[in-house]
Motif scaffolding. Structure first.
Motif, PDB file in Angstrom:
ATOM      1  N   PHE A 121      -3.691  -0.158   1.785  1.00 58.18           N
ATOM      2  CA  PHE A 121      -3.111  -1.505   1.911  1.00 58.18           C
ATOM      3  C   PHE A 121      -2.847  -2.065   0.525  1.00 58.18           C
ATOM      4  O   PHE A 121      -3.752  -2.146  -0.302  1.00 58.18           O
ATOM      5  N   THR A 122      -1.590  -2.441   0.285  1.00 56.57           N
ATOM      6  CA  THR A 122      -1.221  -3.095  -0.968  1.00 56.57           C
ATOM      7  C   THR A 122      -0.851  -4.538  -0.692  1.00 56.57           C
ATOM      8  O   THR A 122       0.041  -4.821   0.118  1.00 56.57           O
ATOM      9  N   ASP A 145       6.210  -1.580  -8.971  1.00 61.23           N
ATOM     10  CA  ASP A 145       6.654  -0.333  -8.329  1.00 61.23           C
ATOM     11  C   ASP A 145       5.790   0.842  -8.780  1.00 61.23           C
ATOM     12  O   ASP A 145       5.323   1.642  -7.960  1.00 61.23           O
ATOM     13  N   ARG A 146       5.604   0.960 -10.089  1.00 60.27           N
ATOM     14  CA  ARG A 146       4.836   2.085 -10.642  1.00 60.27           C
ATOM     15  C   ARG A 146       3.400   2.086 -10.120  1.00 60.27           C
ATOM     16  O   ARG A 146       2.852   3.147  -9.786  1.00 60.27           O
ATOM     17  N   GLU A 147       2.778   0.906 -10.077  1.00 61.74           N
ATOM     18  CA  GLU A 147       1.398   0.824  -9.597  1.00 61.74           C
ATOM     19  C   GLU A 147       1.294   1.235  -8.133  1.00 61.74           C
ATOM     20  O   GLU A 147       0.371   1.961  -7.741  1.00 61.74           O
ATOM     21  N   ILE A 148       2.229   0.775  -7.321  1.00 56.38           N
ATOM     22  CA  ILE A 148       2.199   1.094  -5.895  1.00 56.38           C
ATOM     23  C   ILE A 148       2.444   2.583  -5.681  1.00 56.38           C
ATOM     24  O   ILE A 148       1.754   3.229  -4.869  1.00 56.38           O
ATOM     25  N   LYS A 149       3.403   3.138  -6.390  1.00 56.63           N
ATOM     26  CA  LYS A 149       3.683   4.572  -6.256  1.00 56.63           C
ATOM     27  C   LYS A 149       2.458   5.408  -6.599  1.00 56.63           C
ATOM     28  O   LYS A 149       2.088   6.334  -5.875  1.00 56.63           O
ATOM     29  N   ALA A 150       1.830   5.078  -7.735  1.00 55.05           N
ATOM     30  CA  ALA A 150       0.643   5.831  -8.160  1.00 55.05           C
ATOM     31  C   ALA A 150      -0.479   5.698  -7.129  1.00 55.05           C
ATOM     32  O   ALA A 150      -1.193   6.671  -6.828  1.00 55.05           O
ATOM     33  N   PHE A 151      -0.634   4.513  -6.580  1.00 57.81           N
ATOM     34  CA  PHE A 151      -1.673   4.242  -5.585  1.00 57.81           C
ATOM     35  C   PHE A 151      -1.434   5.071  -4.311  1.00 57.81           C
ATOM     36  O   PHE A 151      -2.351   5.693  -3.782  1.00 57.81           O
ATOM     37  N   LEU A 152      -0.187   5.087  -3.842  1.00 61.68           N
ATOM     38  CA  LEU A 152       0.116   5.793  -2.604  1.00 61.68           C
ATOM     39  C   LEU A 152       0.108   7.310  -2.785  1.00 61.68           C
ATOM     40  O   LEU A 152      -0.182   8.054  -1.844  1.00 61.68           O
ATOM     41  N   GLU A 153       0.425   7.771  -3.983  1.00 62.38           N
ATOM     42  CA  GLU A 153       0.452   9.214  -4.239  1.00 62.38           C
ATOM     43  C   GLU A 153      -0.935   9.797  -4.491  1.00 62.38           C
ATOM     44  O   GLU A 153      -1.137  11.001  -4.353  1.00 62.38           O
ATOM     45  N   ASN A 154      -1.877   8.935  -4.844  1.00 60.09           N
ATOM     46  CA  ASN A 154      -3.233   9.402  -5.140  1.00 60.09           C
ATOM     47  C   ASN A 154      -3.953   9.742  -3.839  1.00 60.09           C
ATOM     48  O   ASN A 154      -4.159   8.881  -2.987  1.00 60.09           O
ATOM     49  N   ASN A 155      -4.331  10.976  -3.686  1.00 62.81           N
ATOM     50  CA  ASN A 155      -4.979  11.428  -2.452  1.00 62.81           C
ATOM     51  C   ASN A 155      -6.491  11.353  -2.499  1.00 62.81           C
ATOM     52  O   ASN A 155      -7.174  11.806  -1.568  1.00 62.81           O
ATOM     53  N   ASN A 156      -7.049  10.826  -3.583  1.00 65.28           N
ATOM     54  CA  ASN A 156      -8.514  10.728  -3.689  1.00 65.28           C
ATOM     55  C   ASN A 156      -9.051   9.595  -2.830  1.00 65.28           C
ATOM     56  O   ASN A 156      -8.389   8.610  -2.604  1.00 65.28           O
TER      57      ASN A 156
END
Length: 290
Positions: free
Chosen positions: A173-174, A279-290
């Motif tokens: 959730f963002t 945008d960059r923060e959300i992308k990194a957050f969603l791409e992180n699978n940890n």
């Protein structure tokens, strides 16, 4: 001379085409999926990416996240998919295209009445989530919400989605510029709702209600909280105080909560969801699978 000019133009066109082909984008993928559906061809494999569901805020519209979806498509991060318009009577009008083979489908949920109260929005959002699971077979999603859209999602989560199999599960959730503890703002940056080490000095009615139902928020929900500060002395993004947005830290699990503060003119409330840094923060957050 004309022959040389023609050859030069041809060379330029070729270079442009080659450059375009070298940059992968999902901008035109929905057209291909529409053709496939028209021919009754379904994807043989499913994408591992969870759809992103966008929720606009108070007085928002389909345009709130329109440029976001274009930017995400242009950079090959996600694919523009469905738009669900929820009528006041709960009926759903769906447009766009969805396919299980899409790369990170982006789904915008809009409300016919964008100025209603949070409980109504949550009820309407539950209708949209039910549609995503029952009509499209979507089992998991990530949520990105602006302003009051964040409160809509939390209200839905606590009242409808708690241990329910009727809706897609939410992994991430963002919240962008969400007034978790009211909308009190002052020019000197001080309000009765400012934070202390143990929580807000004063709690709004919505914050009190959310805290009472805190146990109904999934313990493994990962949260990214985007906060804006105009850096003009008000300690706010305009309509939302920094401490109101940061009050979310007392609502969600500390182990799965992350907060990012943006400052300056592009940290203004209505600019946050158009901010490239966001945008960059959300992308990194969603791409992180940890």
């Amino acid at each position: 001379m004309k022959k040389k000019r023609g050859m030069m133009i041809g060379a330029i066109v070729l270079v442009v085409v080659l450059l375009f082909m070298s940059f992968r984008t999902t901008l035109f993928d929905p057209l291909g999926f529409r053709v496939k559906q028209a021919l009754n061809i379904s994807s043989s494999t499913s994408s591992d990416d969870e759809p992103i569901v966008f929720i606009h805020g108070f007085d928002g519209s389909n345009w709130t996240f329109f440029t976001t979806t274009v930017r995400y498509s242009a950079t090959n991060f996600a694919t523009r998919s469905l738009t669900l318009l929820v009528r006041e009577n709960g009926d759903i009008e769906a447009s766009g295209v969805y396919d299980k083979g899409m790369k990170r489908p982006m789904i915008r949920v809009n409300f016919e009445n964008p100025r209603s109260i949070i409980p109504n929005n949550a009820t309407w959002f539950s209708k949209a989530m039910d549609t995503l699971k029952s009509d499209y077979g979507i089992e998991k999603v990530d949520i990105v919400a602006h302003s009051y859209g964040g409160l809509t999602f939390v209200n839905f989560l606590q009242k409808y989605n708690y241990q329910s199999d009727s809706y897609p599960k939410v992994d991430k959730f963002t919240a962008i510029g969400t007034p978790f503890n009211g909308s009190s703002v002052s020019s000197d940056g001080e309000t009765p709702y400012d934070l202390t080490a143990t929580g807000p000095k004063k709690e709004s009615a919505y914050f009190q209600e959310m805290m009472k139902r805190k146990a109904k928020i999934p313990a493994n929900l990962q949260v990214l909280n985007i906060v804006g500060d105009l850096d003009d002395g008000s300690r706010s993004d305009g309509p939302v105080a920094v401490d109101s947005a940061k009050s979310a830290a007392f609502l969600f699990s500390k182990n799965d909560y992350r907060e990012v503060l943006f400052t300056g003119r592009f940290a203004q409330h209505s600019w946050l969801h158009a901010n490239i840094g966001v945008d960059r923060e959300i992308k990194a957050f969603l791409e992180n699978n940890n």
